[in-house]
Design an enzyme around this catalytic site. Structure first.
Site, PDB file in Angstrom:
ATOM      1  N   PHE A 133      54.172 -32.651  45.390  1.00 21.24           N
ATOM      2  CA  PHE A 133      52.855 -32.616  44.742  1.00 21.24           C
ATOM      3  C   PHE A 133      52.777 -31.344  43.912  1.00 21.24           C
ATOM      4  O   PHE A 133      52.957 -30.246  44.437  1.00 21.24           O
ATOM      5  CB  PHE A 133      51.711 -32.629  45.764  1.00 21.24           C
ATOM      6  CG  PHE A 133      50.362 -32.631  45.091  1.00 21.24           C
ATOM      7  CD1 PHE A 133      49.811 -33.806  44.594  1.00 21.24           C
ATOM      8  CD2 PHE A 133      49.668 -31.453  44.900  1.00 21.24           C
ATOM      9  CE1 PHE A 133      48.585 -33.808  43.939  1.00 21.24           C
ATOM     10  CE2 PHE A 133      48.436 -31.444  44.242  1.00 21.24           C
ATOM     11  CZ  PHE A 133      47.893 -32.629  43.765  1.00 21.24           C
ATOM     12  N   ASP A 218      57.500 -24.046  43.590  1.00 19.79           N
ATOM     13  CA  ASP A 218      56.045 -24.202  43.595  1.00 19.79           C
ATOM     14  C   ASP A 218      55.536 -23.710  44.947  1.00 19.79           C
ATOM     15  O   ASP A 218      55.667 -24.388  45.964  1.00 19.79           O
ATOM     16  CB  ASP A 218      55.671 -25.672  43.362  1.00 19.79           C
ATOM     17  CG  ASP A 218      54.157 -25.890  43.366  1.00 19.79           C
ATOM     18  OD1 ASP A 218      53.418 -25.005  43.853  1.00 19.79           O
ATOM     19  OD2 ASP A 218      53.716 -26.961  42.898  1.00 19.79           O
ATOM     20  N   LYS A 247      46.250 -21.561  45.163  1.00 20.31           N
ATOM     21  CA  LYS A 247      45.405 -21.745  46.349  1.00 20.31           C
ATOM     22  C   LYS A 247      44.927 -20.462  47.043  1.00 20.31           C
ATOM     23  O   LYS A 247      43.804 -20.047  46.830  1.00 20.31           O
ATOM     24  CB  LYS A 247      46.105 -22.678  47.334  1.00 20.31           C
ATOM     25  CG  LYS A 247      46.144 -24.123  46.809  1.00 20.31           C
ATOM     26  CD  LYS A 247      46.403 -25.130  47.903  1.00 20.31           C
ATOM     27  CE  LYS A 247      46.113 -26.547  47.466  1.00 20.31           C
ATOM     28  NZ  LYS A 247      47.186 -27.228  46.755  1.00 20.31           N
TER      29      LYS A 247
HETATM   30  C1  LIG Z   1      47.361 -27.929  45.529  1.00 23.54           C
HETATM   31  C2  LIG Z   1      48.696 -27.867  44.904  1.00 23.54           C
HETATM   32  C3  LIG Z   1      48.854 -27.881  43.500  1.00 23.54           C
HETATM   33  C4  LIG Z   1      47.685 -28.080  42.565  1.00 23.54           C
HETATM   34  O1  LIG Z   1      46.787 -27.028  42.613  1.00 23.54           O
HETATM   35  P1  LIG Z   1      45.299 -27.249  42.012  1.00 23.54           P
HETATM   36  O2  LIG Z   1      44.686 -25.878  42.120  1.00 23.54           O
HETATM   37  O3  LIG Z   1      44.638 -28.286  42.828  1.00 23.54           O
HETATM   38  O4  LIG Z   1      45.466 -27.659  40.599  1.00 23.54           O
HETATM   39  C5  LIG Z   1      50.130 -27.742  42.991  1.00 23.54           C
HETATM   40  N1  LIG Z   1      51.196 -27.599  43.795  1.00 23.54           N
HETATM   41  C6  LIG Z   1      51.095 -27.586  45.137  1.00 23.54           C
HETATM   42  C7  LIG Z   1      52.307 -27.399  45.969  1.00 23.54           C
HETATM   43  C8  LIG Z   1      49.836 -27.730  45.735  1.00 23.54           C
HETATM   44  O5  LIG Z   1      49.742 -27.750  47.065  1.00 23.54           O
END
Ligand SMILES: *Cc1c(COP(=O)(O)O)cnc(C)c1O
Length: 394
Positions: A133, A218, A247
């Site tokens: 994700f 990420d 986050k």
């Molecule tokens: C939550 C998340 C995102 C997206 O972040 P948003 O602030 O919701 O755009 C991207 N990568 C990972 C691994 C995430 O957990």
């Protein structure tokens, strides 16, 4: 249904489904709903509220900065912006001068910046993991594997190959001399806290090096102390070229960052990318307060110890078939697909938890969760499972 839930349904787009609660106040790892009920928040706004709710250090930093200088355009800089970029490079272990930072307002935007950065290699192919994700904007969505999220929005930016997560041979087979980047979460969060086998990130580094591709981690969910280290990949000793965070970075104040290590930090040139709000002084002051508090309250150590205690205690129930994760990012596999019922039963018992899949529970509580609150959840856990399993049988 409270009137705010009805008004929500009438006035907000139905992208998230009906809200579970109307929350009005928070303090530490506790929140209160509109009916005055108190909950222990074991989700932390999905790994965001690192310092819990209304932490004095965050309130003070944001208030003071807003009273001093709230926003400037990116024609200018501000002291918190420069200090935050230097601090992120220090925490990444490359130091000021060892890389460069682009500041954003969210995780998906951090990944958009990184995705564009990879295009500046002159290559377009990106290799990503199944179960990944990376966000909801069109670029980040192109790198996200879940069909239900992607299909309604195709065509998405192309030249993306998905490989099974944790399988180094599959990765080696997919990466070529045409590959711009390999993108991986060090632990997959939205998939339900999936930890790769030991050596996987190092193998990814070697494969990327062999083909001159960038290695991009990420760490939007896993970064900023969540796993007991500043970044989840640090304990492997693998050095990535690109790291994205968001986050937990602002502790609830929206901010993200794309960090380019070494030469990857100079791929984006003047005119290549931009943002109006990204890197604004208030968001940067919030992030500096979060980082400073994690340091001053010794939270990395606390997260490591408390995470282990929670995993051991929750996993002791025979209805938990697997416990995964590190620090305070915890995934629990249940022996049946009753995670939705467990979320409801937990809420009834005064605990907020999350079900990323039908058979999995995820916990990502504030890093300031107390040992007492963790103990209360451990004590309540068997009865929560009793109810979830009984309801499934009924
Ligand atoms: C939550 C998340 C995102 C997206 O972040 P948003 O602030 O919701 O755009 C991207 N990568 C990972 C691994 C995430 O957990």
């Amino acid at each position: 249904m409270t009137s705010y839930q009805e008004r929500y349904t009438a006035s907000l787009m139905n992208t998230f489904g009906p809200p579970r609660l109307v929350l009005v106040r928070g303090e530490g790892a506790h929140v209160w709903d509109a009916d005055g009920r108190e909950y222990v928040d074991l989700l932390g706004g999905i790994a965001v509220n690192a310092l819990g709710h209304a932490h004095p250090a965050l309130v003070e930093a944001v208030t003071t900065q807003l009273q001093t200088l709230g926003h400037v355009s990116n024609f200018f800089t501000s002291t918190p912006q420069v200090e935050l970029a230097e601090k992120l490079l220090e925490l990444l272990g490359v130091g000021a001068g060892g890389g460069k930072v682009f500041l954003t307002n969210s995780g998906t935007e951090a990944n958009e910046a990184a995705f564009k950065l990879t295009r500046r290699t002159g290559r377009t192919h990106v290799v990503v993991a199944e179960g990944s994700f990376h966000g909801r904007t069109m670029g980040a969505l192109a790198l996200t594997s879940k069909a239900a999220y992607r299909t309604p929005f195709e065509p998405l930016p192309g030249d993306v190959t998905f490989v099974p997560y944790g399988d180094a041979d599959a990765l080696a087979a997919a990466v070529s001399d045409e590959t711009a980047a390999v993108l991986l979460e060090p632990i997959q969060g939205e998939a339900g806290v999936v930890v790769p086998p030991d050596g996987y990130l190092a193998a990814a580094r070697a494969i990327a090096d062999q083909h001159g591709a960038l290695l991009w981690f990420d760490e939007v969910q896993t970064g900023m102390g969540r796993t007991g280290g500043w970044f989840a990949h640090l304990r492997t000793g693998v050095r990535p070229d690109v790291v994205t965070v968001a986050k937990g970075l602002g502790g609830g104040f929206p901010i993200g960052a794309c960090i380019g290590v070494g030469d990857a930090g100079t791929l984006l040139e003047p005119g290549n990318h931009g943002t109006t709000f990204g890197g604004n002084p208030v968001a940067c002051a919030a992030a500096l307060a979060v980082i400073g508090t994690i340091e001053s309250e010794g939270l990395l150590e606390h997260v490591t110890v408390l995470g282990q205690k929670l995993r051991d205690g929750l996993g002791a129930d025979p209805r938990v078939t697997e416990v995964r994760g590190e620090g305070l990012l915890i995934g629990l596999d249940l022996s049946a697909d009753v995670s939705a019922g467990a979320v409801s039963a937990a809420q009834e018992a005064g605990f907020i938890v999350n079900a990323p899949t039908p058979g999995r529970i995820r916990l990502a509580p504030p890093l300031v969760l107390t040992t007492d609150d963790a103990g209360a959840f451990l004590a309540a856990w068997p009865a929560i499972l009793d109810e979830a399993f009984a309801e499934a049988e009924a």
